[in-house]
Design an enzyme around this catalytic site. Structure first.
Site, PDB file in Angstrom:
ATOM      1  N   HIS A  99      63.556   4.453 -18.881  1.00  0.00           N
ATOM      2  CA  HIS A  99      64.555   3.846 -19.771  1.00  0.00           C
ATOM      3  C   HIS A  99      65.122   2.550 -19.208  1.00  0.00           C
ATOM      4  CE1 HIS A  99      64.638   6.952 -22.877  1.00  0.00           C
ATOM      5  NE2 HIS A  99      64.294   7.756 -21.901  1.00  0.00           N
ATOM      6  N   GLU A 140      63.219  11.461 -19.065  1.00  0.00           N
ATOM      7  CA  GLU A 140      61.890  11.130 -19.579  1.00  0.00           C
ATOM      8  C   GLU A 140      61.076  10.166 -18.717  1.00  0.00           C
ATOM      9  OE1 GLU A 140      62.226  11.658 -24.299  1.00  0.00           O
ATOM     10  OE2 GLU A 140      63.221   9.855 -23.582  1.00  0.00           O
ATOM     11  N   ASP A 147      69.342   0.519 -21.720  1.00  0.00           N
ATOM     12  CA  ASP A 147      68.080   1.241 -21.904  1.00  0.00           C
ATOM     13  C   ASP A 147      66.950   0.221 -21.825  1.00  0.00           C
ATOM     14  OD1 ASP A 147      66.026   3.223 -22.956  1.00  0.00           O
ATOM     15  OD2 ASP A 147      67.858   4.412 -23.101  1.00  0.00           O
TER      16      ASP A 147
END
Ligand SMILES: *[C@@H]1O[C@H](CO)[C@@H](O)[C@H](O)[C@H]1NC(C)=O
Ligand SMILES: *[C@@H]1O[C@H](CO)[C@@H](O)[C@H](O)[C@H]1NC(C)=O
Ligand SMILES: *[C@@H]1O[C@H](CO)[C@@H](O)[C@H](O)[C@H]1NC(C)=O
Length: 630
Positions: A332, A403, A278
């Site tokens: 991410h 996201e 991440d």
């Protein structure tokens, strides 16, 4: 010596040296090829002194009642009463018919005889499954001297037959069903497990292990018992029963991941979705792009070597679980991605560690791949090649897609004065995704991966979804709230869906804020009843056919290995019964039947025996007094 002889002798000596050299060289170079083999064995070490017993249990109206022991009766322990009183004590509850005997016999583990009628590559797997079954029975033993106790049996024969011995890789279409019969024949217990594939047979052994328990009241120090007589027919409801673990926010050791897999296997879950990187850290050592972990791990010790990843994949496979490695892109990312300029590749990622973070990402630190840099796609292809090689998983691939923050890209394009052809940056995101998918296909030797999973996002909504995501090969992991129209929209657009609704199956929620600004991360806590009672196909009347299954998710911002077990268990067991058995919900009351509480409590005890630090469900009094706390 004549000259000829000297020459001959020299020749022989030289040849010997060459052979020796080749031998030594081969010995040395073959060493690193030894695969790392992980094993798991939890043995109860303390020899607890046998204490005088205080309580006895009577089965009254299919419920065990606790009473003080009086002199003139033979005391019955709670596990023995529970196993023979009303409930099956199996978890997850089988979907087919189950009949169980009402008596038990004592035995010890040295009486096991394992036999298999399995040919092909599955034979070796069955042997491994026997050995982990044996270990799991041994983990029930509370006193190592129990072998001196008398037993009712001569032999405990376990016979496993697998029809398709050539199937050793789990796919969505793999038949995981099994049948189990257990009967007494003269002085022996004879168990017969038959399955179409290894994966079904393994589930059968898991069920068999649940028909065995430790009875501390038997004899002088206690002994193992098995139910006398059983037939079980069973098959899962959903083909994809997953658990996602994030090892990037906080690192989890290989030891702790093994415990995750042992718990998953005990609950017949079959997909370990490893969210391995991440923006905070990049712990995965990739042979083709070592810069990522070198510059992105928390420390050199907090990394996963390729050998360790392969060993986890194998450890999981033996337990009926496939491993899916997810390196989420294009968002991410960040730490681990900053070496581009130094190596002449330009910025591979933008917005890395940018502040104020809330403008450019969902949580600190920020970072997103640079979609306008062609080198990014070359690096991606190398990474994909490594990931495919590590897992040998070519049916399902998770590309992330979670996201994406378009403001990050907008700022970057503005700063770098790149003339942008995009009036809507969703198109930039869509094209990034298509390019990444093309590189994935190239990394897979030109073969398209049949099922590519993406997290649900703006891109998986109309109008973008139909433009960029192919409904024949994309599975959307729907993680929005179950109250949103998201899942229903995806299904009505004919996409395959994997369900991870945040309001039910996010196990990380409910531990308060870890940062001062921004919203509290997804409070409140989801208790096991919420996890269990989530049945969106009934509650929202969703069409089940396009739903490949469910996945519980554990993001790791506020958990690391010391609290990992208690975050997962017993809630993940509750999830497992939802996707294996899928019992009906009572939509009027949402009440959960007493039998579920009792069985889950027993299953939690099994996890504790295996060395997992599962959370308490309730006061021990409630376990000792079934039905009285509801
Ligand atoms: C089960 O494990 C025990 C202890 O490690 C071992 O002695 C025994 O041989 C195993 N049984 C079988 C049938 O493999
Ligand atoms: C085991 O079960 C299978 C199918 O349930 C059956 O065909 C076979 O005869 C059984 N074998 C024994 C030894 O009971
Ligand atoms: C923008 O579009 C033009 C014409 O289609 C193309 O030549 C150019 O490479 C594009 N620029 C970017 C940054 O994609």
């Amino acid at each position: 010596m004549k000259q000829g002889e000297i020459r001959k002798a020299l020749m022989v000596a030289t040849l010997l040296c060459v052979f020796l050299f080749i031998y030594l060289y081969w010995q040395q170079s073959s060493k690193p090829l030894q695969p790392l083999v992980l094993t798991y064995k939890h043995v109860y070490t303390a020899n607890k002194k046998s204490q005088p017993h205080q309580w006895t249990w009577h089965c009254v109206n299919q419920r065990c009642e606790r009473h003080p022991i009086t002199d003139n009766i033979k005391a019955v322990s709670l596990p023995t009463c529970s196993m023979l009183c009303g409930s099956t004590q199996l978890w997850p509850q089988p979907t087919g018919p189950v009949t169980l005997g009402s008596k038990a016999v004592t035995f010890n583990h040295l009486q096991f005889e394992f036999e298999t009628l399995t040919s092909g590559a599955a034979r070796a797997l069955v042997k491994e499954a026997f050995s982990s079954f044996n270990d799991s029975v041994l983990s029930l033993v509370r006193n190592n001297n129990y072998l001196q106790e008398k037993t009712d049996l001569d032999k405990f024969i376990v016979r496993v037959s697998v029809v398709h011995g050539d199937i050793v890789k789990l796919k969505l279409k793999t038949d995981e069903s099994y049948t189990l019969t257990l009967k007494q024949r003269a002085g022996d217990i004879l168990v017969n497990i038959t399955a179409r594939t290894y994966f079904g047979a393994r589930h059968g052994l898991e069920t068999l292990s649940q028909l065995i328990w430790w009875d501390q009241y038997e004899g002088t120090i206690g002994t193992l018992k098995v139910i006398k007589g059983a037939t079980v027919q069973d098959a899962p409801t959903f083909p994809y029963r997953g658990l996602m673990i994030d090892t990037a926010r906080n690192f989890m050791s290989i030891e702790s991941l093994k415990r995750v897999l042992v718990g998953m296997a005990a609950n017949k879950l079959n997909v370990f979705h490893w969210h391995i990187t991440d923006s905070q850290s990049f712990p995965l050592v990739l042979p083709s792009v070592p810069q990522l972990s070198k510059t992105g791990s928390y420390s050199p010790g907090e990394t996963y070597s390729p050998e360790e990843v392969r060993a986890i994949v194998e450890f999981a496979r033996v337990r009926g679980i496939r491993t899916i490695l997810e390196m989420d892109v294009p968002a991410h990312v960040g730490n681990g991605w900053t070496w581009g300029p130094k190596e002449g590749l330009g910025d591979l990622a933008v917005c890395v560690n940018e502040r104020p973070w809330s403008l450019y990402c969902g949580e600190p630190p920020c970072g997103q791949l640079n979609p306008e840099n062609p080198n990014v796609y070359d690096v991606l292809e190398k990474i994909y090649r490594d990931l495919l090689e590590l897992t040998e998983e070519t049916e399902i691939f998770h590309i992330g897609g979670d996201e994406v923050n378009l403001e990050c890209w907008a700022q970057h394009l503005q700063k770098s004065n790149t003339p942008s052809n995009y009036s809507d940056l969703h198109d930039l995101w869509g094209e990034f995704t298509l390019k990444a998918l093309a590189r994935l296909q190239r990394a897979n030797g030109g073969e398209k991966i049949p099922q590519v999973i993406v997290w649900s996002s703006k891109l998986s909504k109309r109008p973008y979804i139909t433009k960029y995501l192919d409904r024949n090969s994309v599975v959307v992991q729907s993680w929005g709230s179950s109250q949103w129209p998201e899942t229903a929209d995806l299904l009505s657009d004919d996409y395959k869906v994997l369900i991870s609704h945040v309001d039910a199956w996010y196990l990380d929620c409910g531990f308060g804020r870890w940062r001062e600004t921004g919203e509290a991360a997804c409070d409140p806590y989801r208790p096991w009843q919420t996890v269990y009672n989530h049945r969106p196909w009934q509650q929202m009347r969703l069409d089940k056919r396009q739903i490949i299954g469910g996945e519980a998710c554990l993001w790791s911002e506020q958990v690391e290995e010391s609290s990992l077990d208690s975050r997962l268990w017993p809630r993940t067991a509750a999830f497992a019964e939802r996707v294996w058995t899928d019992p009906q919900l009572d939509l009027a009351t949402f009440s959960i039947h007493e039998d579920v509480y009792t069985r889950l409590s027993t299953q939690r005890d099994r996890l504790i025996s295996k060395g997992l630090k599962a959370e308490a469900m309730w006061p021990t009094w409630c376990s000792q007094n079934p039905g009285m706390c509801l």
